[in-house]
Design a protein around this motif. Structure first.
Motif, short mmCIF file in Angstrom:
data_model
loop_
_atom_site.label_atom_id
_atom_site.label_comp_id
_atom_site.label_asym_id
_atom_site.label_seq_id
_atom_site.Cartn_x
_atom_site.Cartn_y
_atom_site.Cartn_z
N ARG A 102 0.97 -0.89 -0.20
CA ARG A 102 -0.18 0.18 -0.28
C ARG A 102 1.19 1.39 -0.17
O ARG A 102 2.14 1.33 0.42
N ALA A 103 0.29 2.39 -0.71
CA ALA A 103 0.97 3.73 -0.06
C ALA A 103 -0.47 4.43 -1.03
O ALA A 103 -0.50 5.02 -2.24
N GLU A 104 -0.48 5.31 0.41
CA GLU A 104 -1.63 5.59 -0.24
C GLU A 104 -2.28 6.54 0.94
O GLU A 104 -1.47 7.42 2.04
N ALA A 105 -2.99 8.04 1.20
CA ALA A 105 -3.34 9.12 1.76
C ALA A 105 -4.82 8.02 2.37
O ALA A 105 -5.40 7.96 1.72
N ILE A 106 -4.74 8.51 3.99
CA ILE A 106 -5.90 7.59 4.76
C ILE A 106 -6.26 8.59 5.72
O ILE A 106 -5.78 9.69 5.91
N ASP A 107 -7.89 8.83 6.07
CA ASP A 107 -8.02 9.44 7.12
C ASP A 107 -7.11 8.49 8.88
O ASP A 107 -7.52 7.41 8.92
N ALA A 108 -6.81 9.00 9.21
CA ALA A 108 -6.04 8.58 9.92
C ALA A 108 -7.08 8.52 12.21
O ALA A 108 -8.03 9.01 11.87
N SER A 109 -7.19 7.19 11.91
CA SER A 109 -8.07 6.74 13.45
C SER A 109 -7.49 7.09 14.62
O SER A 109 -6.26 7.93 14.32
#
Length: 235
Positions: A102-109
């Motif tokens: 994976r190499a992505e932008a995500i919403d921080a938990s």
């Protein structure tokens, strides 16, 4: 004028060169202390010191009554420093390869936000990479990076460079925090590391700062039978 290196180091370099070139593979019995002392024209005490240190460093193992043998070394990292895993692997004379999951932008938990010092739900960069030594998985790296500090992080080709290399180009590491624990891999992690879920793993949680800026948070998972962590302290 530089002083010549101690003679025991010359013996060590000879042994390591044989190992790294594959001339002395795992379980190969190396020459005894008497033979090494004769070959290098040194005392047996000097030959003993050379072998003893290589045993301590994990290159050799002694078997009473049988001799000294080349051992299969576990991959090793220092707890007191942060090194580039690709350089560690190549430094052992082995082949390094990375598989990017994976190499992505995500919403921080909530947990990631707390660890990285950002608001919950804010965008963070995430990479999931399996690092290999001689085509055997030795580390699963889950890394989270604050995009405010490293906006070009996801532009990197992580098959050619490592997250560590990308980060230190902009933000040299000044402080680190490590938390180590024994864990069991979940089904996905076990598949990525090519292990059974029953095999114990070493998990290292690492946060890195550059001066006052918290740059990244990483979870590094290692198969327990292939990896060890080392700590050394000198006064």
């Amino acid at each position: 004028m530089a002083r010549p290196a101690p003679r025991y180091l010359e013996i060590q370099q000879h042994i390591l060169a044989k190992i790294q070139r594959g001339e002395w593979p795992t379980d190969h019995r190396i020459p005894g202390e008497e033979q090494l002392a004769l070959d290098f024209n040194v005392s047996r005490m000097t030959a003993n010191k050379a072998i003893r240190e290589l045993v301590q460093r994990g290159y050799l193992t002694r078997q009473p009554g049988a001799g000294t043998f080349v051992t299969e070394r576990k991959a090793e990292s220092s707890l007191m420093e942060v090194h580039n895993i690709a350089e560690e692997v190549r430094g052992r004379g082995h082949h390094y390869r990375a598989r990017v999951q994976r190499a992505e932008a995500i919403d921080a938990s909530e947990d990631i936000a707390l660890q990285l010092g950002v608001k919950r739900g804010s965008k963070v960069f995430h990479t999931r990479i399996v690092h290999h030594e001689n085509d055997e998985p030795i580390q699963l790296e889950l890394r989270y990076v604050n995009p405010r500090h490293v906006p070009d992080y996801l532009d990197a080709d992580f098959t050619l460079t490592t997250p560590h290399q990308v980060l230190i180009q902009t933000w040299p590491i000044t402080d680190i925090e490590h938390v180590v624990e024994a864990v069991s891999a979940d089904t996905r992690q076990a598949e990525e590391l090519a292990i059974s879920t029953s095999l114990p793993c070493l998990q290292l949680r690492r946060r890195t700062w550059s001066n006052d800026l918290l740059i990244s948070y990483a979870v590094l998972i290692h198969p327990g039978d292939r990896y060890k962590l080392r700590s050394a302290w000198k006064d």
